[in-house]
Scaffold this motif. Sequence first.
Motif, PDB file in Angstrom:
ATOM      1  N   PRO A 178     109.577  12.168  21.107  1.00 53.52           N
ATOM      2  CA  PRO A 178     108.458  11.386  20.551  1.00 53.52           C
ATOM      3  C   PRO A 178     108.169  11.723  19.096  1.00 53.52           C
ATOM      4  N   ARG A 179     107.890  10.677  18.328  1.00 55.71           N
ATOM      5  CA  ARG A 179     107.550  10.851  16.907  1.00 55.71           C
ATOM      6  C   ARG A 179     106.063  10.646  16.650  1.00 55.71           C
ATOM      7  N   TYR A 180     105.364  10.077  17.645  1.00 53.05           N
ATOM      8  CA  TYR A 180     103.954   9.743  17.444  1.00 53.05           C
ATOM      9  C   TYR A 180     103.109  10.190  18.637  1.00 53.05           C
ATOM     10  N   ASP A 181     101.822  10.441  18.357  1.00 48.16           N
ATOM     11  CA  ASP A 181     100.820  10.636  19.401  1.00 48.16           C
ATOM     12  C   ASP A 181     100.262   9.239  19.674  1.00 48.16           C
ATOM     13  N   VAL A 182     100.430   8.733  20.897  1.00 43.92           N
ATOM     14  CA  VAL A 182     100.175   7.317  21.175  1.00 43.92           C
ATOM     15  C   VAL A 182      98.993   7.118  22.127  1.00 43.92           C
ATOM     16  N   LEU A 183      98.087   6.225  21.743  1.00 39.58           N
ATOM     17  CA  LEU A 183      97.053   5.712  22.654  1.00 39.58           C
ATOM     18  C   LEU A 183      97.548   4.371  23.161  1.00 39.58           C
ATOM     19  N   ARG A 184      97.735   4.266  24.467  1.00 40.97           N
ATOM     20  CA  ARG A 184      98.263   3.039  25.076  1.00 40.97           C
ATOM     21  C   ARG A 184      97.143   2.247  25.721  1.00 40.97           C
ATOM     22  N   LEU A 185      96.929   1.017  25.244  1.00 42.51           N
ATOM     23  CA  LEU A 185      95.899   0.125  25.780  1.00 42.51           C
ATOM     24  C   LEU A 185      96.584  -1.056  26.464  1.00 42.51           C
ATOM     25  N   GLY A 186      96.122  -1.407  27.663  1.00 47.78           N
ATOM     26  CA  GLY A 186      96.728  -2.487  28.431  1.00 47.78           C
ATOM     27  C   GLY A 186      95.821  -3.701  28.551  1.00 47.78           C
ATOM     28  N   VAL A 187      96.424  -4.882  28.448  1.00 48.81           N
ATOM     29  CA  VAL A 187      95.701  -6.150  28.527  1.00 48.81           C
ATOM     30  C   VAL A 187      96.300  -6.980  29.654  1.00 48.81           C
ATOM     31  N   THR A 188      95.518  -7.311  30.652  1.00 48.32           N
ATOM     32  CA  THR A 188      96.002  -8.191  31.718  1.00 48.32           C
ATOM     33  C   THR A 188      94.821  -8.847  32.423  1.00 48.32           C
ATOM     34  N   TRP A 189      95.138  -9.703  33.391  1.00 50.25           N
ATOM     35  CA  TRP A 189      94.126 -10.431  34.159  1.00 50.25           C
ATOM     36  C   TRP A 189      94.542 -10.402  35.628  1.00 50.25           C
ATOM     37  N   ASP A 190      93.609 -10.773  36.493  1.00 50.14           N
ATOM     38  CA  ASP A 190      93.994 -10.964  37.893  1.00 50.14           C
ATOM     39  C   ASP A 190      94.993 -12.116  37.959  1.00 50.14           C
ATOM     40  N   ARG A 191      95.789 -12.131  39.017  1.00 48.35           N
ATOM     41  CA  ARG A 191      96.909 -13.062  39.114  1.00 48.35           C
ATOM     42  C   ARG A 191      96.494 -14.530  38.945  1.00 48.35           C
ATOM     43  N   PRO A 192      95.458 -15.034  39.651  1.00 47.41           N
ATOM     44  CA  PRO A 192      95.099 -16.460  39.476  1.00 47.41           C
ATOM     45  C   PRO A 192      94.699 -16.795  38.042  1.00 47.41           C
ATOM     46  N   THR A 193      93.945 -15.907  37.397  1.00 44.13           N
ATOM     47  CA  THR A 193      93.521 -16.163  36.018  1.00 44.13           C
ATOM     48  C   THR A 193      94.720 -16.163  35.078  1.00 44.13           C
ATOM     49  N   LEU A 194      95.625 -15.197  35.265  1.00 46.25           N
ATOM     50  CA  LEU A 194      96.805 -15.120  34.404  1.00 46.25           C
ATOM     51  C   LEU A 194      97.677 -16.368  34.567  1.00 46.25           C
ATOM     52  N   CYS A 195      97.851 -16.819  35.809  1.00 42.49           N
ATOM     53  CA  CYS A 195      98.659 -18.024  36.045  1.00 42.49           C
ATOM     54  C   CYS A 195      98.042 -19.239  35.361  1.00 42.49           C
ATOM     55  N   ALA A 196      96.706 -19.347  35.418  1.00 38.45           N
ATOM     56  CA  ALA A 196      96.017 -20.463  34.756  1.00 38.45           C
ATOM     57  C   ALA A 196      96.205 -20.369  33.240  1.00 38.45           C
ATOM     58  N   ARG A 197      96.138 -19.164  32.696  1.00 37.46           N
ATOM     59  CA  ARG A 197      96.333 -18.973  31.262  1.00 37.46           C
ATOM     60  C   ARG A 197      97.768 -19.331  30.853  1.00 37.46           C
ATOM     61  N   ILE A 198      98.734 -18.978  31.690  1.00 40.58           N
ATOM     62  CA  ILE A 198     100.141 -19.306  31.412  1.00 40.58           C
ATOM     63  C   ILE A 198     100.319 -20.821  31.368  1.00 40.58           C
ATOM     64  N   ASP A 199      99.749 -21.543  32.347  1.00 38.31           N
ATOM     65  CA  ASP A 199      99.891 -23.004  32.385  1.00 38.31           C
ATOM     66  C   ASP A 199      99.205 -23.663  31.195  1.00 38.31           C
TER      67      ASP A 199
END
Length: 299
Positions: A178-199
Amino acid sequence: MSGALPKLIAVVGTNASGKSSLAISLARSLGGEVISADSRQVYRGLDLGSGKVTAQEMQGVPHHLLDVCDPGTFFTMADFQRLAYRAIDDVLARGRVPVLAGGTGLYVDAVCDGYVLSNIEPDLSYRRELERLPTPQLCAMLQAAAPGNAIDPQNRNRVMRALEKLHDGDTLPAQKRPRYDVLRLGVTWDRPTLCARIDERLARRVQQGMIEEVDGLLQAGVSPDFLYRLGLEYRLISQYLLGQFATQEDMLEALSRAIKRFAKRQMTWFRRDTRIHWLDMRADPLSEAQGLCAQFLAE
């Protein structure tokens, strides 16, 4: 040890999750710049199909690793890592905050975990040899060479790349430095919401001219084989334009299903990493992210 390393913020998530806009808002508030970690956005002219942010959407935040090579060019994870390191180090040297944003899990991990890669020039004759073999045979070869590997057997391109890397002297999984000290932030939704966003996003991009974009690439001489390898929008729209779907509606239905399957695989990949802090998208994810970043950068 990690406290001595320069700090990097990574915003990861699935297709249509809103990770790019959140990364931009975060970078604006932190005095940062965005480094894109997307295996298709590195190509010039692949805009709507890859979900590339527009100049207006950037809101004045500098972006790196967009439009760095021409369609048809062979661009490896090692190429990405090298350019990402250069961009991140440049951002840090100017006293600004680097924000890595993307959904290509391998690219994110190559930078955040510091994969040690061979950087050997690809063996074109070996690649042509692999391209002649059926996918099940490729998978069997990979399983024999790297038992228990986590490569998706349905992803022919990824399987071939893994075999090429082994052939070139890399290890699976890659050694890490590793070259960096990393803060990892995740972005997601529940499955029905994500599917609606994809469409919703798919309909909007078709209306903005995504099919015409792919047609323009084909007319400009970009090979169908290259577009097929990119998968999803570029694969299915190319197939439609080349007469492999009866109607546009049939193609769009197949594309919607393919994007949702891909988003599910993206989540499977990211969920394996317990270091990711998943933001509450139904509350105030930007404020939550800003609080976590302020604490991280002050440490």
